[in-house]
Design an enzyme around this catalytic site. Structure first.
Site, mmCIF file in Angstrom:
data_model
loop_
_atom_site.group_PDB
_atom_site.id
_atom_site.type_symbol
_atom_site.label_atom_id
_atom_site.label_comp_id
_atom_site.label_asym_id
_atom_site.label_seq_id
_atom_site.Cartn_x
_atom_site.Cartn_y
_atom_site.Cartn_z
ATOM 1 N N LYS A 176 74.728 -125.507 6.410
ATOM 2 C CA LYS A 176 74.085 -124.736 5.342
ATOM 3 C C LYS A 176 74.214 -123.241 5.615
ATOM 4 C CE LYS A 176 70.123 -122.941 4.487
ATOM 5 N NZ LYS A 176 70.416 -121.722 3.716
ATOM 6 N N GLU A 204 62.001 -106.962 16.259
ATOM 7 C CA GLU A 204 63.408 -106.871 15.855
ATOM 8 C C GLU A 204 63.448 -106.263 14.449
ATOM 9 O OE1 GLU A 204 65.447 -110.622 15.191
ATOM 10 O OE2 GLU A 204 67.201 -109.820 16.208
ATOM 11 N N GLU A 249 69.716 -120.117 18.486
ATOM 12 C CA GLU A 249 70.150 -118.750 18.788
ATOM 13 C C GLU A 249 69.314 -117.846 17.901
ATOM 14 O OE1 GLU A 249 71.210 -115.482 18.880
ATOM 15 O OE2 GLU A 249 73.069 -115.897 17.818
ATOM 16 N N CYS A 270 71.860 -109.798 16.145
ATOM 17 C CA CYS A 270 70.793 -110.289 17.019
ATOM 18 C C CYS A 270 70.857 -109.636 18.396
ATOM 19 C CB CYS A 270 70.855 -111.809 17.132
ATOM 20 S SG CYS A 270 72.504 -112.418 17.449
HETATM 21 P P1 NDP Z 1 65.933 -117.054 8.695
HETATM 22 O O1 NDP Z 1 65.668 -117.557 10.040
HETATM 23 O O2 NDP Z 1 64.902 -117.260 7.643
HETATM 24 O O3 NDP Z 1 67.302 -117.656 8.149
HETATM 25 C C1 NDP Z 1 68.328 -118.262 8.896
HETATM 26 C C2 NDP Z 1 68.839 -119.510 8.182
HETATM 27 O O4 NDP Z 1 67.837 -120.534 8.184
HETATM 28 C C3 NDP Z 1 69.170 -119.305 6.711
HETATM 29 O O5 NDP Z 1 70.251 -120.136 6.351
HETATM 30 C C4 NDP Z 1 67.888 -119.746 6.046
HETATM 31 O O6 NDP Z 1 68.017 -120.045 4.700
HETATM 32 C C5 NDP Z 1 67.544 -120.968 6.864
HETATM 33 N N1 NDP Z 1 66.150 -121.380 6.821
HETATM 34 C C6 NDP Z 1 65.058 -120.695 6.411
HETATM 35 N N2 NDP Z 1 63.946 -121.439 6.574
HETATM 36 C C7 NDP Z 1 64.340 -122.630 7.098
HETATM 37 C C8 NDP Z 1 63.640 -123.815 7.517
HETATM 38 N N3 NDP Z 1 62.323 -123.923 7.448
HETATM 39 N N4 NDP Z 1 64.361 -124.828 8.035
HETATM 40 C C9 NDP Z 1 65.691 -124.736 8.170
HETATM 41 N N5 NDP Z 1 66.400 -123.645 7.789
HETATM 42 C C10 NDP Z 1 65.736 -122.599 7.272
HETATM 43 O O7 NDP Z 1 66.243 -115.535 8.794
HETATM 44 P P2 NDP Z 1 66.129 -114.494 7.589
HETATM 45 O O8 NDP Z 1 67.360 -114.536 6.841
HETATM 46 O O9 NDP Z 1 64.897 -114.662 6.786
HETATM 47 O O10 NDP Z 1 66.003 -113.143 8.401
HETATM 48 C C11 NDP Z 1 64.719 -112.682 8.845
HETATM 49 C C12 NDP Z 1 64.769 -112.098 10.222
HETATM 50 O O11 NDP Z 1 65.381 -113.016 11.117
HETATM 51 C C13 NDP Z 1 65.633 -110.866 10.342
HETATM 52 O O12 NDP Z 1 64.942 -109.711 10.027
HETATM 53 C C14 NDP Z 1 66.008 -110.919 11.790
HETATM 54 O O13 NDP Z 1 64.990 -110.349 12.556
HETATM 55 C C15 NDP Z 1 66.092 -112.358 12.106
HETATM 56 N N6 NDP Z 1 67.469 -112.881 12.104
HETATM 57 C C16 NDP Z 1 68.100 -113.083 13.289
HETATM 58 C C17 NDP Z 1 69.401 -113.532 13.301
HETATM 59 C C18 NDP Z 1 70.145 -113.753 14.539
HETATM 60 O O14 NDP Z 1 71.367 -113.758 14.505
HETATM 61 N N7 NDP Z 1 69.501 -113.999 15.645
HETATM 62 C C19 NDP Z 1 70.138 -113.779 12.077
HETATM 63 C C20 NDP Z 1 69.378 -113.595 10.872
HETATM 64 C C21 NDP Z 1 68.093 -113.160 10.914
HETATM 65 P P3 NDP Z 1 67.881 -118.793 3.668
HETATM 66 O O15 NDP Z 1 69.130 -118.031 3.810
HETATM 67 O O16 NDP Z 1 67.736 -119.378 2.373
HETATM 68 O O17 NDP Z 1 66.649 -118.030 4.101
#
Ligand code: NDP
Length: 482
Positions: A184, A389, A258, A292
């Protein structure tokens, strides 16, 4: 923003990419209509709707998992490992052949500068497939005994900051190890994953080996919680990671997480300052800071603080913020309105808590989501901008006097994903690195990635490693274990 030099625009042509008016899900080798509502995906630099994408429902996820299970049992699982490798090589070559298309599409959907999608994201995605293709028939050398076995169906959920690269980090090792996948992509950046689905068809990959189910968090949850998924791999926020760990606890599923980071980039007084300044810029402004492992906490030795900050400000003044498709652009658009609001909120808190905000002069484009490169000085370890972050182009500058203090401050974080050390002395670098609780430590460089290197965190940055031989172990079980 304007800079010291004016350049004529050098836009990459978007005509190389064909975007359909709407997209379905990629299940069992076919594009099919999803049963959930469709949602738009936009260009964050212009707010233009690029296309409509299906939101996968629980029933769609179930269809995808069943297709992946069939493929695991009937085609991909029984296939000779060397033949699996041939498919992965084919995918890698197709990614290279269509690299320009992928780069333009990534910049349109994500907002990152074309310079980065073209020179970093897409080549590294192809490199990952090349690297793991080579492992497909050598799994007995991974370190799990002579007959490691694949786990089965992998459910993979990825974020929006490196959409194609995160897909490659997930899909390539899973397939090389003999698993099939349901992936996904993030809600705001689904398009390169859908183009990748086309590549799978072009490569004649057997149906069901790769399934792409677009959608929002609920679709991700359905993938993670599906009873017939054997392995969950997640990259994203620590909060969602925590909820996934809870959902998977007590099941037989294997999990790798991660998550976020708050890396210290430590500059000693014997560092080559100009080189360090380039590394600081690369560490925090690469990909708008949506990284990240971004070097978001600069720890600079007190005696060179003023010199480093002045030099940094001069350098930031030359960065060009604007059209992601312009080849001169250094900093593109923030990926979403939501993320922009989070960056604004945390920056305002930084100022309210007493840190000094500095931003270069200049105008930002009117439409789209933009945030200028920002440096906070007078930051203490207690400030929110030093702890949370921000996931944006915002640097917090702290100082230290002794190596011990640098280590203590660097480790004073709930995260532990990455760190950087700048010093002329190799022995000092090795000693400091050995005391840092960070999965990756860069020495006199920053944000360097390679498919052969393991990547992952300590503490709230997650567990498990991606990349290298270690990345394969996450998708295999040894002959002796269940
Ligand atoms: P999320 O953790 O919400 O999103 C990551 C992925 O998980 C997306 O595909 C998201 O879908 C999906 N997701 C959301 N909720 C669920 C759930 N309950 N179960 C399974 N999958 C789920 O990150 P955000 O995009 O909201 O970003 C918010 C913060 O996260 C950022 O400000 C940053 O701090 C951190 N982040 C860290 C990353 C890293 O590489 N370590 C990458 C991205 C974000 P959807 O896209 O629809 O939300």
């Amino acid at each position: 923003m304007t800079s010291l030099f004016e350049y004529a625009p050098a836009p990459e042509s978007r005509s190389i990419v064909t975007i359909a008016p709407s997209y379905g899900l990629f299940i069992d080798g076919e594009f099919v209509d999803g049963t959930g509502e469709s949602f738009p995906t936009i260009n964050p630099a212009t707010e233009e709707v690029l296309t409509e994408v299906s939101a996968g429902s629980e029933a769609d996820v179930d269809r995808a998992v069943r297709a992946a299970r069939r493929a695991f049992e009937k085609t991909w699982g029984p296939m000779r490992p060397a033949d699996r490798g041939k498919y992965l090589f084919r995918i890698a070559r197709l990614l290279q052949e269509r690299a320009r298309e992928f780069a333009v599409l990534e910049s349109l959907d994500n907002g990152k500068p074309i310079r980065e999608s073209r020179d970093v994201d897409v080549p590294l995605a192809a490199a990952h497939f090349f690297y793991y293709a080579g492992w497909a028939d050598k799994l007995e050398h991974v370190g799990l005994g002579t007959q490691p076995r694949p786990l089965g169906v992998a459910g993979q959920v990825i974020p929006w900051n490196f959409p194609l690269m995160m897909l490659a980090w997930k899909v390539a090792p899973a397939l090389a190890a003999g698993n099939t996948v349901v992936l996904k992509p993030a809600e705001t950046t689904p398009l390169t994953a859908l183009l990748f689905a086309e590549i799978c068809r072009q490569a004649d990959l057997p149906a069901g080996v790769v399934n792409i189910v677009t959608g929002a968090g609920d679709t991700g949850r359905a993938v993670v919680e599906h009873a017939d998924v054997d392995k969950v791999a997640f990259t994203g926020s620590t909060d969602v990671g925590r909820s996934i760990a809870r959902a998977v606890a007590g099941t037989r599923k294997k999990l790798t997480l991660e998550l976020g980071g708050k890396a210290a980039n430590i500059v000693f007084d014997d560092a080559p300052i100009d080189q360090a300044v380039e590394g600081i810029v690369q560490g925090i402004f690469f990909n708008q800071g949506h990284v990240c492992c971004a070097g978001s906490r600069l720890l600079v030795q007190e005696s060179i603080h003023d010199e480093v900050v002045a030099s940094l400000q001069r350098r930031i003044g030359t960065l060009r913020v604007g059209d992601p498709l312009d080849k001169n652009t250094d900093i593109g658009a923030i990926n979403s309105r939501e993320q922009l609001e989070r960056i604004r909120e945390l920056s305002d808190i930084g100022e309210a808590e007493g840190a000094q905000r500095w931003q270069p002069a200049g105008e930002l484009p009117e439409r789209g989501f933009w945030f200028p490169p920002t440096v906070f000085t007078d930051v203490s370890s207690a400030h929110r901008i030093a702890r949370d972050e921000v996931f944006g182009p915002v640097l917090s500058v702290l100082t230290f006097r002794t190596p011990d203090e640098a280590v203590a401050k660097a480790n004073n974080s709930t995260y532990g994903l990455s760190a950087g050390i700048w010093s002329e002395k190799g022995s000092r670098i090795l000693k400091i690195a050995s005391h840092l609780r960070a999965g990756v430590v860069w020495a006199n460089t920053f944000n360097k990635f390679d498919p052969t290197s393991p990547f992952g965190g300590y503490k709230q940055s997650g567990y498990g490693r991606e990349g290298g031989r270690h990345g394969l172990a996450a998708y295999l079980t040894g002959a002796d274990s269940k």
